[in-house]
Scaffold this motif. Structure first.
Motif, short mmCIF file in Angstrom:
data_model
loop_
_atom_site.label_atom_id
_atom_site.label_comp_id
_atom_site.label_asym_id
_atom_site.label_seq_id
_atom_site.Cartn_x
_atom_site.Cartn_y
_atom_site.Cartn_z
N LEU A 131 55.33 75.39 27.80
CA LEU A 131 55.84 75.96 29.02
C LEU A 131 55.04 75.68 29.95
CD1 LEU A 131 58.04 79.24 27.80
CD2 LEU A 131 58.69 76.87 28.41
N PRO A 132 55.38 75.81 31.38
CA PRO A 132 54.32 75.75 32.30
C PRO A 132 53.60 77.11 32.42
CG PRO A 132 56.71 75.01 33.14
CD PRO A 132 56.64 75.45 31.91
N ALA A 133 52.24 77.15 32.71
CA ALA A 133 51.61 78.51 32.67
C ALA A 133 51.96 79.41 33.04
CB ALA A 133 50.22 78.00 32.99
N ASP A 134 52.58 79.44 34.28
CA ASP A 134 53.08 80.74 35.01
C ASP A 134 54.54 81.23 34.30
OD1 ASP A 134 54.86 78.65 35.89
OD2 ASP A 134 54.74 79.38 38.02
N ARG A 135 55.16 80.34 33.59
CA ARG A 135 56.34 80.86 32.92
C ARG A 135 56.09 81.26 31.48
NH1 ARG A 135 57.10 77.81 37.18
NH2 ARG A 135 59.23 77.04 37.57
N ALA A 136 54.94 80.78 30.81
CA ALA A 136 54.52 81.36 29.49
C ALA A 136 54.03 82.82 29.87
CB ALA A 136 53.64 80.58 29.16
N LYS A 137 53.19 82.70 30.93
CA LYS A 137 52.72 84.09 31.12
C LYS A 137 53.57 85.23 31.46
CE LYS A 137 49.47 86.33 34.65
NZ LYS A 137 48.77 86.28 35.82
N ALA A 138 54.77 84.90 32.23
CA ALA A 138 55.89 85.81 32.49
C ALA A 138 56.73 86.13 31.28
CB ALA A 138 56.70 84.99 33.52
N VAL A 139 56.85 85.40 30.23
CA VAL A 139 57.44 85.60 29.04
C VAL A 139 56.57 86.74 28.18
CG1 VAL A 139 58.11 84.48 26.84
CG2 VAL A 139 58.90 83.51 28.85
N ARG A 140 55.42 86.31 27.88
CA ARG A 140 54.39 87.04 27.27
C ARG A 140 54.32 88.50 27.93
NH1 ARG A 140 51.26 82.31 26.57
NH2 ARG A 140 50.86 81.78 24.29
N ARG A 141 54.30 88.59 29.28
CA ARG A 141 54.12 90.05 29.73
C ARG A 141 55.52 90.74 29.60
NH1 ARG A 141 49.45 90.65 33.65
NH2 ARG A 141 50.40 92.65 33.58
N ALA A 142 56.58 90.04 29.81
CA ALA A 142 57.67 90.74 29.61
C ALA A 142 58.24 91.12 28.52
CB ALA A 142 58.95 89.77 30.33
N TYR A 143 58.14 90.19 27.51
CA TYR A 143 58.41 90.54 26.09
C TYR A 143 57.55 91.10 24.94
CZ TYR A 143 62.56 88.11 28.12
OH TYR A 143 63.55 88.10 28.77
N LEU A 144 56.22 90.65 25.25
CA LEU A 144 55.02 91.31 24.55
C LEU A 144 54.36 92.43 25.17
CD1 LEU A 144 53.46 87.85 23.32
CD2 LEU A 144 55.47 89.29 22.19
N ASP A 145 54.16 92.54 26.36
CA ASP A 145 53.50 93.50 27.01
C ASP A 145 54.44 94.77 27.62
OD1 ASP A 145 51.12 92.12 26.44
OD2 ASP A 145 51.02 91.06 28.15
N GLY A 146 55.55 94.34 27.67
CA GLY A 146 56.65 95.13 28.27
C GLY A 146 56.88 95.35 29.90
N ASP A 147 56.33 94.44 30.62
CA ASP A 147 56.34 94.53 32.07
C ASP A 147 57.84 94.26 32.30
OD1 ASP A 147 53.66 94.47 31.89
OD2 ASP A 147 53.23 92.55 32.94
N THR A 148 58.15 95.01 33.36
CA THR A 148 59.43 94.80 33.99
C THR A 148 59.58 93.58 34.84
OG1 THR A 148 59.08 96.29 36.02
CG2 THR A 148 59.77 97.35 34.01
N TYR A 149 60.80 93.17 35.21
CA TYR A 149 61.00 92.34 35.85
C TYR A 149 60.37 92.27 37.32
CZ TYR A 149 64.57 90.24 32.50
OH TYR A 149 65.10 89.97 31.63
N GLN A 150 60.50 93.53 37.74
CA GLN A 150 59.91 93.80 39.03
C GLN A 150 58.35 93.91 39.18
OE1 GLN A 150 61.84 94.42 42.09
NE2 GLN A 150 59.66 94.20 42.86
N ASP A 151 57.83 94.39 38.18
CA ASP A 151 56.53 94.23 37.97
C ASP A 151 55.89 92.51 37.96
OD1 ASP A 151 56.22 97.27 37.43
OD2 ASP A 151 56.18 96.92 35.51
N LEU A 152 56.58 92.10 37.17
CA LEU A 152 56.44 90.43 37.21
C LEU A 152 56.67 89.68 38.45
CD1 LEU A 152 57.84 89.76 33.72
CD2 LEU A 152 55.46 89.60 34.34
N ALA A 153 57.57 90.17 39.21
CA ALA A 153 57.95 89.56 40.31
C ALA A 153 56.61 89.91 41.55
CB ALA A 153 58.93 89.89 41.07
N ASP A 154 56.15 91.13 41.37
CA ASP A 154 55.27 91.93 42.26
C ASP A 154 53.93 91.14 42.16
OD1 ASP A 154 56.93 93.38 43.44
OD2 ASP A 154 56.19 95.11 42.46
#
Length: 180
Positions: A131-154
């Motif tokens: 995956l592109p680096a920013d997409r992979a980072k978003a997936v890891r943070r959302a599904y492994l670290d538990g970040d919310t969608y809003q946290d990721l958007a910010d």
């Protein structure tokens, strides 16, 4: 034969620290008190241990004994019975014997499960790397670290709906990659 007055005398002397009186009391009453502990615990070795602990309690509590016209054996039997019941309750609360411990299953994954998990982890990491680096980072943070969608958007400074789209599309790509 030891009389009740003798036993009462021994208890009074024990309160003063008389070891000979303690030995005499033990010799006079241990068979009876052993029977009490054995009846409650139903285990000879444990009843013997309990009896020793009962006499330690008698040594320490002799000063609190009061002649009240009742048999001093009643006092001794009460101490023995209560101590044996306490041991029985402790045993029933969950102390597990060695035989039972040997049969308990180890909650940790076995070698085979660890090898499979390691292989799956490597496969997931390989698919995330596609995956592109920013997409992979978003997936890891959302599904492994538990970040919310809003946290990721910010964090990534993109609109909330963009994050949702990235994650949805990334999960589809991961699913396809993992099914190969």
């Amino acid at each position: 034969m030891t009389t009740l007055e003798d036993i009462e005398h021994y208890i009074n002397r024990i309160a003063l620290g008389d070891r000979d009186a303690f030995a005499s009391l033990y010799n006079s009453t241990s068979a009876k008190l052993f029977g009490v502990t054995l009846r409650v615990l139903n285990n000879r070795a444990e009843a013997d241990d309990a009896l020793q602990e009962v006499y330690i309690k008698v040594w320490r509590a002799a000063g609190r004994y009061q002649s009240n016209g009742l048999s001093p054996m009643t006092w001794l039997i009460t101490i023995a019975r209560n101590h044996a019941i306490d041991r029985l309750r402790t045993r029933k609360k969950g102390q597990t014997g060695l035989d039972e411990v040997a049969e308990l299953a180890d909650p940790a994954a076995g070698p085979e499960a660890q090898a499979i998990a390691s292989s799956q982890r490597a496969q997931i990491n390989d698919c995330l790397d596609e995956l592109p680096a920013d997409r992979a980072k978003a997936v890891r943070r959302a599904y492994l670290d538990g970040d919310t969608y809003q946290d990721l958007a910010d964090l990534m400074q993109v609109p909330l709906n963009t994050i949702r789209t990235w994650l949805r599309r990334s999960l589809i790509k991961l699913k396809d990659c993992l099914s190969q």
